[in-house]
Design a protein around this motif. Structure first.
Motif, short mmCIF file in Angstrom:
data_model
loop_
_atom_site.label_atom_id
_atom_site.label_comp_id
_atom_site.label_asym_id
_atom_site.label_seq_id
_atom_site.Cartn_x
_atom_site.Cartn_y
_atom_site.Cartn_z
N SER A 3 0.85 -1.16 0.07
CA SER A 3 -0.05 0.05 -0.08
C SER A 3 1.06 1.26 -0.04
O SER A 3 0.47 2.33 -0.55
CB SER A 3 -1.06 0.16 1.17
N LEU B 230 2.49 1.68 -3.68
CA LEU B 230 1.66 1.90 -4.85
C LEU B 230 1.71 3.50 -5.24
O LEU B 230 2.34 3.68 -6.35
CB LEU B 230 0.07 1.69 -4.45
N PRO B 231 1.55 4.31 -4.34
CA PRO B 231 1.60 5.82 -4.88
C PRO B 231 2.95 6.16 -5.43
O PRO B 231 3.20 6.92 -6.17
CB PRO B 231 1.23 6.53 -3.57
N TYR C 235 3.90 4.84 -8.84
CA TYR C 235 2.97 5.82 -9.71
C TYR C 235 3.79 6.77 -9.79
O TYR C 235 4.14 7.52 -11.05
CB TYR C 235 1.70 6.14 -9.27
N TYR D 188 -12.48 12.75 -14.24
CA TYR D 188 -12.29 12.17 -13.13
C TYR D 188 -11.43 12.99 -12.25
O TYR D 188 -10.51 13.57 -12.70
CB TYR D 188 -11.57 10.74 -13.34
N TRP E 220 -7.90 11.03 -7.44
CA TRP E 220 -7.94 9.81 -6.47
C TRP E 220 -9.06 8.90 -7.12
O TRP E 220 -8.96 7.64 -7.08
CB TRP E 220 -8.11 10.24 -4.95
N ARG E 221 -10.06 9.46 -7.80
CA ARG E 221 -11.09 8.56 -8.31
C ARG E 221 -10.51 7.81 -9.58
O ARG E 221 -10.78 6.42 -9.70
CB ARG E 221 -12.35 9.34 -8.82
N PHE F 295 -7.37 6.93 -9.62
CA PHE F 295 -6.23 6.11 -9.36
C PHE F 295 -7.21 4.73 -8.95
O PHE F 295 -6.55 3.63 -9.21
CB PHE F 295 -5.55 6.80 -8.12
N PHE F 296 -8.18 5.08 -8.15
CA PHE F 296 -8.57 3.75 -7.54
C PHE F 296 -9.55 3.15 -8.40
O PHE F 296 -9.90 1.57 -8.47
CB PHE F 296 -9.36 4.00 -6.21
N ARG F 297 -10.41 3.63 -9.12
CA ARG F 297 -11.35 3.29 -10.29
C ARG F 297 -10.79 2.59 -11.40
O ARG F 297 -11.19 1.72 -11.99
CB ARG F 297 -12.58 4.04 -10.50
N VAL G 239 -5.90 1.20 -10.65
CA VAL G 239 -5.50 0.29 -9.81
C VAL G 239 -5.99 -1.00 -10.39
O VAL G 239 -5.46 -2.15 -10.70
CB VAL G 239 -6.13 0.19 -8.48
#
Lengths: 265, 287
Positions: A78, A81-82, A85, A169, A172-173, A175-177, A180
């Protein structure tokens, strides 16, 4: 059958022989082990396994190991991940030096860190907890996770990010939707590697625990010293440590080759 | 890939930097601290300057361990890299057997290192181990707890068993990534298998081979647990590699100063070689 398939077959036989011998020993009684040389257990017994599954001193070792491995895997991946990126998408001050500095920690011999870690984690009061081992293992697992994830992320074209922003988007939306799920395979592989190196490491795990959080691998040394030389019990305990690894490999079997190349083939 | 310059990316990297700094910088400073001081216990320290470094650099014990370590790493690389390459070349590329091969081959990599040691211990025991007994049955005296050569043979064989799969998996990943068109072009030109290997496969594998050599170098240079469980560094000091020697000094004798100085020298050696490999690897990637 082709002649060349003989090479992998011979290699796999070579790999399986010691494993077979371990299993063979684990099903034998101490008498049979010491008194005769047998290629398979004549006097088949499950006693060795029974001891492990009924004595909390033994089976807690497995739970301790699995606990710090799980904490380590979640934590490493975790935070990686960032960071991965950032390394794959942006240039920033000192990025290349930082990346190499992270990798140097993968090169650090555990023996160098054993004593300072013992002092550090005693000082912060985490000694003999799964957290100490989990945190200590991030030393080499975070760099590895960053390296692997960066490899997988660099394979995703940047147009994906840009299209998402055009579609409205937020970062963060996106990144996660979107991001990832796109690199899910890479995350799986990174988890696999964190699991692997945390599960197999012993020197640090043993140094940072005494009673409460002792890993199974460290417990095995006691069969050789305190209670005589119980080879059968040692073999049974060893055989049981093969299972988590085998299960994890099965889940990532389709990505394993690419994963070992750190996602950059 | 073209990258945008964005200093805010530092915020993404910050958690990693903080965690690794906690784990790496503090202990490393402790080591540096010890390496220049002398202590007689009770937390009383005296400045010792570079004495420990001089001691370590000139000590015969360290030289011997370093030489053993270099021989071991060299042997491991010489055997495992070509062997892994040959096996990867012979593996099937398609079909149900691929998964079976990969899963079975990856198995040794996921066994805790002391279990690997224990497993080979059981396998190589001269009286009840399959390997030890077989070699003795051939009429060759084999006892790894007594003869240095037998101990070395067992350890090298164990390492080949343990880690060749890593090389195989890396090379295999490189091989499957070569597009079919390359092979078809070679076929049209009437290239022999050797030419296909030399001019198509080997150049494409250069990158994965660099990673394989880098990983195998680092890990074999740090080998500890497997050897300790198998031979305990013996017979005598015949298999005492750098990590084993270091742990004996630091945790066994509590000679903090010399152990710390040795740690730093040891780490620097690995760092130097790895940096060389790394720059080479990155240069390949840039091309």
């Amino acid at each position: 059958m082709q002649k060349r398939s003989l090479v992998p077959i011979l290699y796999i036989v070579f790999l399986l022989l010691p494993i077979y011998w371990l299993l063979n020993m684990s099903f034998k009684s101490t008498n049979e082990i010491l008194q005769s040389f047998t290629l398979w257990p004549h006097d088949f017994t499950l006693d060795n396994y029974r001891i492990i599954f009924t004595d909390p001193g033994w089976y807690m070792g497995y739970l301790n190991s699995l606990e710090y491995v799980a904490i380590n895997t979640v934590l490493s991946v975790s935070v990686a991940l960032p960071a991965a990126y950032a390394f794959s998408r942006y240039r920033f001050l000192g990025d290349k030096h930082l990346f190499f500095w992270l990798l140097t920690n993968r090169m650090a011999p555990a023996a160098v860190f054993a004593l300072p870690f013992y002092q550090l984690y005693s000082a912060v009061g985490l000694f003999d907890t799964p957290w100490a081992v989990a945190l200590a293992h991030t030393l080499f697992n975070i760099p590895l996770a960053v390296w692997i994830l960066e490899g997988f992320m660099s394979g995703v074209p940047k147009e994906l990010d840009e299209t998402a922003y055009v579609d409205g988007y937020s970062f963060w939306r996106f990144f996660f939707r979107i991001f990832v799920p796109t690199i899910a395979a890479g995350i799986g592989v990174a988890c696999f590697f964190c699991f692997m190196f945390s599960w197999v490491e012993l020197l640090l795990a043993k140094t940072l625990t005494s009673v409460a959080a002792k890993p199974i691998a460290a417990l095995m040394t006691k069969t050789a010293s305190t209670s005589g030389y119980q080879l059968g019990l040692l073999a049974a305990a060893g055989s049981l440590t093969l299972i988590p690894g085998a299960v994890v490999i099965y889940f990532v079997r389709n990505y394993i080759a690419k994963g070992f190349a750190l996602g950059r083939v | 890939m073209r990258k945008t310059v964005n200093q805010k990316a530092w915020f993404f990297v910050l958690p990693v930097v903080l965690l690794v700094a906690f784990n790496a910088v503090i202990p490393l400073m402790t080591v540096v601290n010890y390496s220049v001081q002398e202590t007689f216990g009770d937390n009383v320290f005296f400045w010792a300057g570079l004495r420990w470094f001089e001691d370590v650099v000139t000590s015969e014990r360290f030289h011997d361990a370093l030489i053993r370590q270099c021989i071991f790493t060299a042997l491991v690389l010489i055997i495992e890299i070509p062997l892994g390459l040959v096996i990867a070349l012979a593996m099937p590329r398609k079909g149900p057997w691929v998964s079976v091969c990969l899963v079975l081959m990856a198995l040794p990599l996921l066994i805790p290192w002391n279990v690997v040691g224990a497993m080979w211990n059981i396998l190589a025991l001269p009286d009840i181990g399959l390997l030890g007994r077989s070699i003795n049955a051939l009429g060759i005296e084999f006892n790894y707890t007594r003869e240095p050569i037998a101990a070395w043979f067992t350890i090298i064989l164990m390492d080949v068993w343990h880690w060749t799969s890593l090389v195989v998996l890396l090379c295999y990943a490189g091989l499957v990534s070569i597009p079919d068109a390359y092979y078809q072009a070679a076929k049209v030109d009437g290239a022999r298998p050797w030419a296909v290997f030399r001019y198509i496969q080997l150049p494409k594998l250069r990158h994965v081979l660099t990673i394989a050599i880098l990983l195998r170098f680092m890990d074999s240079f740090m080998i500890y647990t497997e050897v300790v469980v198998l031979t305990g560094g013996g017979p005598g000091n015949a298999t005492t590699f750098l990590s084993i020697d270091l742990v004996k000094t630091a945790l066994g004798q509590f000679d903090l100063g010399p152990a710390a100085a040795m740690s730093l020298i040891y780490f620097l050696i690995i760092l130097l070689f790895s940096w060389l490999f790394y720059t080479l690897a990155m240069r390949n990637e840039a091309r």
